[in-house]
Design a protein around this motif. Structure first.
Motif, short mmCIF file in Angstrom:
data_model
loop_
_atom_site.label_atom_id
_atom_site.label_comp_id
_atom_site.label_asym_id
_atom_site.label_seq_id
_atom_site.Cartn_x
_atom_site.Cartn_y
_atom_site.Cartn_z
N VAL A 181 77.93 40.92 44.91
CA VAL A 181 78.53 41.28 43.63
C VAL A 181 77.44 41.35 42.56
N LEU A 182 77.44 42.43 41.80
CA LEU A 182 76.59 42.56 40.63
C LEU A 182 77.47 42.67 39.40
N ILE A 183 77.30 41.74 38.47
CA ILE A 183 78.06 41.74 37.21
C ILE A 183 77.22 42.47 36.17
N VAL A 184 77.74 43.58 35.67
CA VAL A 184 77.02 44.41 34.71
C VAL A 184 77.38 43.96 33.30
N SER A 185 76.53 43.15 32.71
CA SER A 185 76.80 42.62 31.37
C SER A 185 75.58 41.91 30.83
N ALA A 186 75.45 41.90 29.49
CA ALA A 186 74.43 41.12 28.82
C ALA A 186 74.99 39.80 28.30
N ASP A 187 76.26 39.52 28.59
CA ASP A 187 76.92 38.30 28.10
C ASP A 187 76.40 37.09 28.87
N LYS A 188 75.84 36.13 28.16
CA LYS A 188 75.24 34.95 28.81
C LYS A 188 76.27 34.09 29.52
N ASP A 189 77.56 34.18 29.16
CA ASP A 189 78.59 33.38 29.83
C ASP A 189 78.60 33.62 31.34
N PHE A 190 78.29 34.85 31.74
CA PHE A 190 78.36 35.19 33.16
C PHE A 190 77.23 34.57 33.97
N ALA A 191 76.24 33.99 33.32
CA ALA A 191 75.16 33.33 34.06
C ALA A 191 75.70 32.18 34.90
N GLN A 192 76.84 31.61 34.51
CA GLN A 192 77.43 30.51 35.28
C GLN A 192 77.98 30.97 36.62
N MET A 193 78.13 32.27 36.82
CA MET A 193 78.67 32.82 38.05
C MET A 193 77.60 33.08 39.11
N VAL A 194 76.35 33.04 38.73
CA VAL A 194 75.26 33.47 39.63
C VAL A 194 75.08 32.48 40.78
N ASP A 195 75.00 33.03 41.98
CA ASP A 195 74.68 32.25 43.18
C ASP A 195 74.05 33.18 44.20
N THR A 196 74.10 32.82 45.47
CA THR A 196 73.44 33.65 46.49
C THR A 196 74.11 35.01 46.67
N ARG A 197 75.36 35.15 46.30
CA ARG A 197 76.08 36.42 46.47
C ARG A 197 76.38 37.13 45.15
N VAL A 198 76.32 36.41 44.04
CA VAL A 198 76.63 36.99 42.73
C VAL A 198 75.37 36.97 41.86
N ARG A 199 75.03 38.14 41.32
CA ARG A 199 73.90 38.24 40.41
C ARG A 199 74.32 39.05 39.19
N LEU A 200 73.53 38.94 38.13
CA LEU A 200 73.77 39.73 36.93
C LEU A 200 72.88 40.96 36.95
N LEU A 201 73.41 42.06 36.41
CA LEU A 201 72.63 43.28 36.22
C LEU A 201 72.55 43.50 34.72
N LEU A 202 71.38 43.20 34.15
CA LEU A 202 71.20 43.22 32.70
C LEU A 202 70.71 44.58 32.23
N PRO A 203 71.24 45.07 31.11
CA PRO A 203 70.75 46.34 30.57
C PRO A 203 69.34 46.20 30.04
N PRO A 204 68.63 47.31 29.92
CA PRO A 204 67.27 47.24 29.36
C PRO A 204 67.31 46.79 27.91
N PRO A 205 66.29 46.09 27.45
CA PRO A 205 66.24 45.67 26.05
C PRO A 205 66.33 46.88 25.12
#
Length: 297
Positions: free
Chosen positions: A127-151
């Motif tokens: 799973v890739l979560i497409v968001s810059a929202d820092k709340d979703f960092a709590q979801m990250v593990d071996t199967r879930v990562r964040l996809l951050l937009p470019p600065p």
């Protein structure tokens, strides 16, 4: 194993709206967010080649958190009128492009997205979560990562993946401690007050020593600087309330099979008609190039 993109819809829509100079149809109807929206979703699809994409939209549901903190998100400015006008088209284009739109009354889209991310990951998917929202960092593990937009000031960096090590590097705490961290330092974007005077360095130090917010409260007499010992004891209930506000709700009902199975089903005639109506000529030409040949097979 399948790969799923779960998109924080309003987070991306706002980004598209402010990132692109003002664009309008001949009659003056704004289309700047729509140009960015279509381009962004195609770019993500080309980069990640997901099995499916689900886009989550808010319908204003935050009743459980408002009951805990009436001021929750109260500081946020109204959505720009030009973006409000484009939202129906954002959702229509999403559906026509084969990217499923998900929304529920009375429930925050962040919670919907997080619950679905956990469900898909537990079933063995990536799973890739497409968001810059820092709340979703709590979801990250071996199967879930964040996809951050470019600065905003460096688009050439492109979309970047944030994994477990990246969360620790960015915030100083593990993903499982993000909600505790935000409860201590506060979250200005959601109008959640932290403990006065406690910044990231102090919060990280306490969580390294104690492990969790509850342990920080239990060991208040050991905390340094000493001036925070009494405030932590006195505001323990407020800190626990903060933790309930910053913790994403993973117990929500699942996205329906019908919604999930619709992922990838492009509605070409509808998409072409929408792009023509919006006078998005470059996107219209690309849509024909992407999909019309596919329709022949």
């Amino acid at each position: 194993m399948s790969k799923w993109l779960l998109v924080d819809g309003f987070n991306l829509a706002y980004r598209c709206f402010f990132a692109i100079p003002e664009l309008t149809r001949a009659d003056g109807f704004p289309t700047n967010a729509l140009h960015g929206w279509v381009k962004s979703l195609w770019r993500l699809a080309d980069q990640e080649h997901p099995s499916g994409t689900l886009v989550f939209f808010d319908l204003g549901g935050a009743q459980d958190r408002l009951a805990l903190l009436p001021e929750y998100k109260a500081q946020r400015a109204e959505m720009p009128e030009a973006l409000v006008k484009q939202l129906p088209y954002v959702k229509s284009l999403t559906r026509a492009m084969g990217f499923v739109g998900v929304e529920r009354d009375g429930v925050e889209s962040d919670d919907l997205l997080a619950a679905e991310a956990r469900r898909l990951a537990d079933a063995g998917n990536e799973v890739l979560i497409v968001s810059a929202d820092k709340d979703f960092a709590q979801m990250v593990d071996t199967r879930v990562r964040l996809l951050l937009p470019p600065p905003a000031g460096n688009a050439k960096l492109g979309w970047r993946v944030l994994d477990e090590a990246g969360v620790v590097e960015k915030f100083g705490v593990r993903p499982a401690q993000i909600a505790d961290y935000l409860a201590l330092v506060g979250d200005a974007s959601d109008n959640i007050p932290g403990l006065a005077g406690v910044g990231p360095k102090t919060a990280v130090k306490w969580l390294e020593q104690c492990g969790s917010l509850e342990a920080v409260i239990a060991r208040a007499d050991e905390l340094k600087p000493e001036r925070f010992r009494e405030p932590v004891r006195a505001q323990a209930d407020a800190l626990r309330r903060n933790l309930r506000l910053t913790t994403l709700n993973l117990s929500l009902p699942p996205v329906s099979d019908a919604e999930r199975n619709a992922a990838g089903r492009v509605r070409l005639e509808e998409l072409l008609a929408l792009l023509e109506e919006l006078e998005m000529r470059t996107a219209l030409a690309e849509a024909r190039q992407r999909y019309e040949q596919r329709e022949l097979f």
